[in-house]
Design a protein around this motif. Structure first.
Motif: not given
Length: 253
Positions: A128-131, A135-140, A155-156, A182-184
């Motif tokens: 789930a974290h990987r997906e 998704e985050f990176l796709q939005r950049v 991601c790795d 920014l994750e949190e």
């Protein structure tokens, strides 16, 4: 069912264990929900040395004594586990025989986590974290033209880094070499428009926002500062790592 006070106590105990140190608070919370309460009466032998183990135990109340059988067949007490101690965590990783016997020195309340739950939850959480990262990176916008495998490599390579409230992550005018996701937490972007005047707030950043992506492209100076309004957990990627993995970004664009 684990009540809130127990959850907080279990969370702080688990985070002291090497197995859970890298997990975030959400993942640890899911693990705790899977734990089963176990009441052990005084004198009960919970674990026998040499048995196969598949459970981790955390002592909530009471005392459990650990014994090792000597070559002469006698047992020697090697450890006392009291409230806040965990034992048996290696059983979550390896199907290895128990290294010691464990017996209740008094009526004790334990919380147990079995290997199957651990594996399912940790693996599910990792997927789930990987997906979510992909998704985050796709939005950049800068990274949208990348192939799936390229994004997967990124991601790795993302490195988790935590900043305290009030800490400045990025300073206006510095050379930028790192891209942050920014994750949190929350942060504020501020900019000095006229030298010698106070900085003005430009925008606020929260979960899933990113900054510093131009650092992956060129050696430009940072156009603004980013300051933490709370504890911020970020994922960082340096241009050096990016170039090593995928070559210069301008070749991909």
């Amino acid at each position: 069912v684990v009540d809130q006070e127990q959850k907080e106590r279990l969370s702080s105990i688990l985070k002291d264990s090497f197995l859970f140190a890298a997990m975030d608070s959400n993942e640890v919370a899911i693990l705790i929900d899977a734990m089963q309460e176990k009441i052990v009466e005084n004198g009960t032998r919970l674990i026998n040395q040499g048995d196969d183990g598949d459970c981790l135990y955390v002592v909530d109340q009471g005392q459990m004594n650990c014994f090792i059988r000597q070559s002469d067949g006698c047992e020697r007490k090697v450890k006392e586990c009291t409230a806040g101690d965990a034992f048996g965590e290696l059983a979550l990783l390896y199907n290895c025989p128990r290294a010691a016997s464990v017996e209740a020195a008094e009526r004790s309340v334990l919380w147990a986590l079995d290997r199957e739950s651990f594996n399912n939850i940790v693996k599910k959480a990792a997927v789930a974290h990987r997906e979510q990262l992909e998704e985050f990176l796709q939005r950049v916008p800068l990274l949208q033209t990348m192939e799936v495998y390229e994004r997967s490599s990124l991601c790795d390579a993302l490195q988790p880094v935590t900043f305290r409230e009030g800490e400045v992550i990025v300073h206006q005018g510095e050379i930028g070499e790192t891209f942050y996701l920014l994750e949190e937490g929350t942060a504020v972007v501020s900019k000095v428009y006229v030298p010698g005047t106070p900085p003005k707030e430009v925008m606020r950043l929260g979960h899933g926002d990113y900054f510093g992506e131009l650092a992956l492209l060129n050696n430009d100076l940072r156009a603004a500062s980013v300051t933490c309004l709370s504890t911020c957990r970020c994922l960082a990627l340096s241009r050096r790592t990016f170039d090593r993995l995928l070559g210069p970004l301008e070749d991909i664009l």
